[in-house]
Design an enzyme around this catalytic site. Structure first.
Site, PDB file in Angstrom:
ATOM      1  N   GLY A 196       0.823  -1.218   0.000  1.00  0.00           N
ATOM      2  CA  GLY A 196       0.000   0.000   0.000  1.00  0.00           C
ATOM      3  C   GLY A 196       0.846   1.252   0.000  1.00  0.00           C
ATOM      4  N   GLY A 215      -1.672   7.219   1.015  1.00  0.00           N
ATOM      5  CA  GLY A 215      -2.190   7.278   2.385  1.00  0.00           C
ATOM      6  C   GLY A 215      -1.248   6.774   3.476  1.00  0.00           C
ATOM      7  CG  LEU A 237      -1.030  -6.952  -2.670  1.00  0.00           C
ATOM      8  CD1 LEU A 237      -0.839  -6.009  -1.490  1.00  0.00           C
ATOM      9  CD2 LEU A 237      -0.020  -8.091  -2.603  1.00  0.00           C
ATOM     10  N   GLY A 246      -5.133  -1.899   1.146  1.00  0.00           N
ATOM     11  CA  GLY A 246      -6.503  -2.280   1.461  1.00  0.00           C
ATOM     12  C   GLY A 246      -7.461  -1.519   0.580  1.00  0.00           C
ATOM     13  CE1 TYR A 281     -11.830  -1.385   4.840  1.00  0.00           C
ATOM     14  CE2 TYR A 281     -12.885  -0.852   6.920  1.00  0.00           C
ATOM     15  CZ  TYR A 281     -11.791  -0.777   6.086  1.00  0.00           C
ATOM     16  OH  TYR A 281     -10.660  -0.109   6.492  1.00  0.00           O
ATOM     17  CE  LYS A 294      -9.143  -3.137   6.875  1.00  0.00           C
ATOM     18  NZ  LYS A 294      -7.738  -3.204   6.435  1.00  0.00           N
TER      19      LYS A 294
HETATM   20  N1  LIG Z   1      -8.410   5.735   5.881  1.00  0.00           N
HETATM   21  C1  LIG Z   1      -9.064   5.223   6.916  1.00  0.00           C
HETATM   22  O1  LIG Z   1      -9.988   5.845   7.461  1.00  0.00           O
HETATM   23  C2  LIG Z   1      -8.687   3.885   7.463  1.00  0.00           C
HETATM   24  C3  LIG Z   1      -9.134   3.538   8.747  1.00  0.00           C
HETATM   25  C4  LIG Z   1      -8.799   2.297   9.264  1.00  0.00           C
HETATM   26  C5  LIG Z   1      -8.025   1.421   8.520  1.00  0.00           C
HETATM   27  N2  LIG Z   1      -7.605   1.773   7.276  1.00  0.00           N
HETATM   28  C6  LIG Z   1      -6.807   0.791   6.529  1.00  0.00           C
HETATM   29  O2  LIG Z   1      -5.541   1.346   6.270  1.00  0.00           O
HETATM   30  C7  LIG Z   1      -4.993   0.743   5.099  1.00  0.00           C
HETATM   31  C8  LIG Z   1      -4.474   1.843   4.183  1.00  0.00           C
HETATM   32  O3  LIG Z   1      -5.569   2.625   3.753  1.00  0.00           O
HETATM   33  P1  LIG Z   1      -5.453   4.161   3.336  1.00  0.00           P
HETATM   34  O4  LIG Z   1      -6.490   4.865   4.106  1.00  0.00           O
HETATM   35  O5  LIG Z   1      -4.040   4.586   3.396  1.00  0.00           O
HETATM   36  O6  LIG Z   1      -6.008   4.048   1.830  1.00  0.00           O
HETATM   37  P2  LIG Z   1      -5.352   4.440   0.446  1.00  0.00           P
HETATM   38  O7  LIG Z   1      -6.389   4.178  -0.588  1.00  0.00           O
HETATM   39  O8  LIG Z   1      -4.751   5.801   0.527  1.00  0.00           O
HETATM   40  O9  LIG Z   1      -4.177   3.372   0.290  1.00  0.00           O
HETATM   41  C9  LIG Z   1      -4.425   2.020   0.007  1.00  0.00           C
HETATM   42  C10 LIG Z   1      -3.363   1.518  -0.936  1.00  0.00           C
HETATM   43  O10 LIG Z   1      -3.620   0.118  -1.167  1.00  0.00           O
HETATM   44  C11 LIG Z   1      -3.383  -0.123  -2.539  1.00  0.00           C
HETATM   45  N3  LIG Z   1      -4.133  -1.275  -3.020  1.00  0.00           N
HETATM   46  C12 LIG Z   1      -5.475  -1.423  -3.037  1.00  0.00           C
HETATM   47  N4  LIG Z   1      -5.810  -2.575  -3.637  1.00  0.00           N
HETATM   48  C13 LIG Z   1      -4.648  -3.165  -4.008  1.00  0.00           C
HETATM   49  C14 LIG Z   1      -4.323  -4.369  -4.690  1.00  0.00           C
HETATM   50  N5  LIG Z   1      -5.282  -5.203  -5.143  1.00  0.00           N
HETATM   51  N6  LIG Z   1      -3.035  -4.669  -4.887  1.00  0.00           N
HETATM   52  C15 LIG Z   1      -2.051  -3.837  -4.467  1.00  0.00           C
HETATM   53  N7  LIG Z   1      -2.291  -2.680  -3.826  1.00  0.00           N
HETATM   54  C16 LIG Z   1      -3.574  -2.352  -3.607  1.00  0.00           C
HETATM   55  C17 LIG Z   1      -3.855   1.152  -3.249  1.00  0.00           C
HETATM   56  O11 LIG Z   1      -3.337   1.262  -4.563  1.00  0.00           O
HETATM   57  C18 LIG Z   1      -3.390   2.229  -2.305  1.00  0.00           C
HETATM   58  O12 LIG Z   1      -2.098   2.695  -2.650  1.00  0.00           O
HETATM   59  C19 LIG Z   1      -6.115  -0.100   4.502  1.00  0.00           C
HETATM   60  O13 LIG Z   1      -5.910  -1.449   4.843  1.00  0.00           O
HETATM   61  C20 LIG Z   1      -7.354   0.436   5.165  1.00  0.00           C
HETATM   62  O14 LIG Z   1      -8.375  -0.527   5.240  1.00  0.00           O
HETATM   63  C21 LIG Z   1      -7.897   2.990   6.724  1.00  0.00           C
END
Ligand SMILES: NC(=O)c1ccc[n+]([C@@H]2O[C@H](COP(=O)([O-])OP(=O)(O)OC[C@H]3O[C@@H](n4cnc5c(N)ncnc54)[C@H](O)[C@@H]3O)[C@@H](O)[C@H]2O)c1
Length: 260
Positions: free
Chosen positions: A11, A15, A50, A75, A158, A162
């Site tokens: 990822g 983010g 992934l 994710g 979702y 988790k």
């Molecule tokens: N943003 C929130 O509010 C939040 C809260 C709790 C948990 N999370 C978790 O944090 C993690 C990061 O999320 P984020 O908020 O930085 O989101 P984001 O969308 O900014 O980053 C997610 C990254 O995962 C990559 N990705 C998605 N599907 C993919 C795949 N099939 N193969 C390879 N890469 C893939 C995307 O390209 C992206 O770069 C995630 O697991 C998310 O569930 C986010």
């Protein structure tokens, strides 16, 4: 804190993953980024999907041996199809992790990005166990269909992805203890990244209520240092744990449940 260490961060293109890569690098580590999209600012980058077993297996083969840790951060949000959510957030993560463990250094650390959305696992134990019987090669869409996840409009896929990740991490508290390899979760509350809007869209009023009660949503900078800690030598007695970093939201929910 991480001088001489090498970490694999999935990822890394956006983010929390991007910020974690930057924090680890600033703390002395070499970072290998993984994402479906190109990631800037890492020392090496591997493109992989992934949700695809062949892509993950090729990635595992291509990654160098001896890394000191793996941050499973990639994710997708609840606006994606249920089977995609389960594949990326759970089954792909598991396949990458299990494939990579033999190549990790002894004493390595694995940090899984779960979520406040995983908080409710004790109320969903049977569904988590059922979900954890599948792998990336199972008919995930059929599972989603029979569990009613395809028809669900409030992001159950979702939450389940988790919850099951928190459960799987607990189940593996001692799996690699002979090699000193630990695995823990980090569970953020709502964080300002490109997918925050997807959560708000899916959760509707529930998200609006959360936002009202919080002083502010988190930022990647609130979360990345916790992932860094989870990967570090300082966290070596954390095993199968879930480190919450959510501005007080899980304490708030527990206080309400138990009328504290
Ligand atoms: N943003 C929130 O509010 C939040 C809260 C709790 C948990 N999370 C978790 O944090 C993690 C990061 O999320 P984020 O908020 O930085 O989101 P984001 O969308 O900014 O980053 C997610 C990254 O995962 C990559 N990705 C998605 N599907 C993919 C795949 N099939 N193969 C390879 N890469 C893939 C995307 O390209 C992206 O770069 C995630 O697991 C998310 O569930 C986010």
């Amino acid at each position: 804190m991480h001088d001489g260490k090498t970490y694999i961060v999935t990822g890394a293109a956006s983010g929390i993953g991007t910020e974690t890569a930057q924090v680890l690098k600033a703390q002395g580590a070499t970072v290998i980024g993984v994402d479906r999209n190109a990631a800037e600012g890492v020392d090496a980058f591997h493109q992989a999907d992934l949700s695809d077993p062949a892509s993950i297996d090729a990635l595992v083969a291509a990654l160098p041996s001896g890394a000191d840790g793996l941050a499973n951060i990639a994710g997708v949000p609840p606006t994606a199809p249920a089977s995609t959510v389960l594949k990326v957030n759970l089954y792909g993560l598991q396949r990458l992790t299990l494939g990579l463990v033999p190549k990790l250094a002894d004493g390595a650390s694995i940090a899984n990005l779960a979520s406040l959305a995983g908080f409710g696992w004790p109320n969903a134990v049977e569904q988590c166990k059922a979900a954890l019987e599948l792998t990336l090669e199972s008919d995930v869409n059929e599972f989603a269909e029979t569990q009613g996840l395809n028809a669900d409009t409030v992001g159950r896929s979702y939450f389940l992805s988790k919850e099951a990740l928190v459960v799987w991490t607990m189940q593996n508290r001692w799996t690699w203890r002979d090699r000193g390899i630990t695995m823990n979760c980090v569970s953020p509350g709502p964080v300002e990244t490109p997918i925050l809007g997807d959560f708000v869209q899916t959760l509707g009023e529930r998200a609006a209520e959360d936002m009202k009660v919080m002083d502010r949503p988190g930022t990647p900078a609130d979360v990345a240092p916790v992932v860094s800690f989870a990967l570090s030598e300082n966290a070596k007695w954390f095993r199968g744990a879930n480190l919450t970093v959510d501005g007080g939201m899980s304490s708030h929910i527990l206080s309400n449940i138990h009328q504290l």
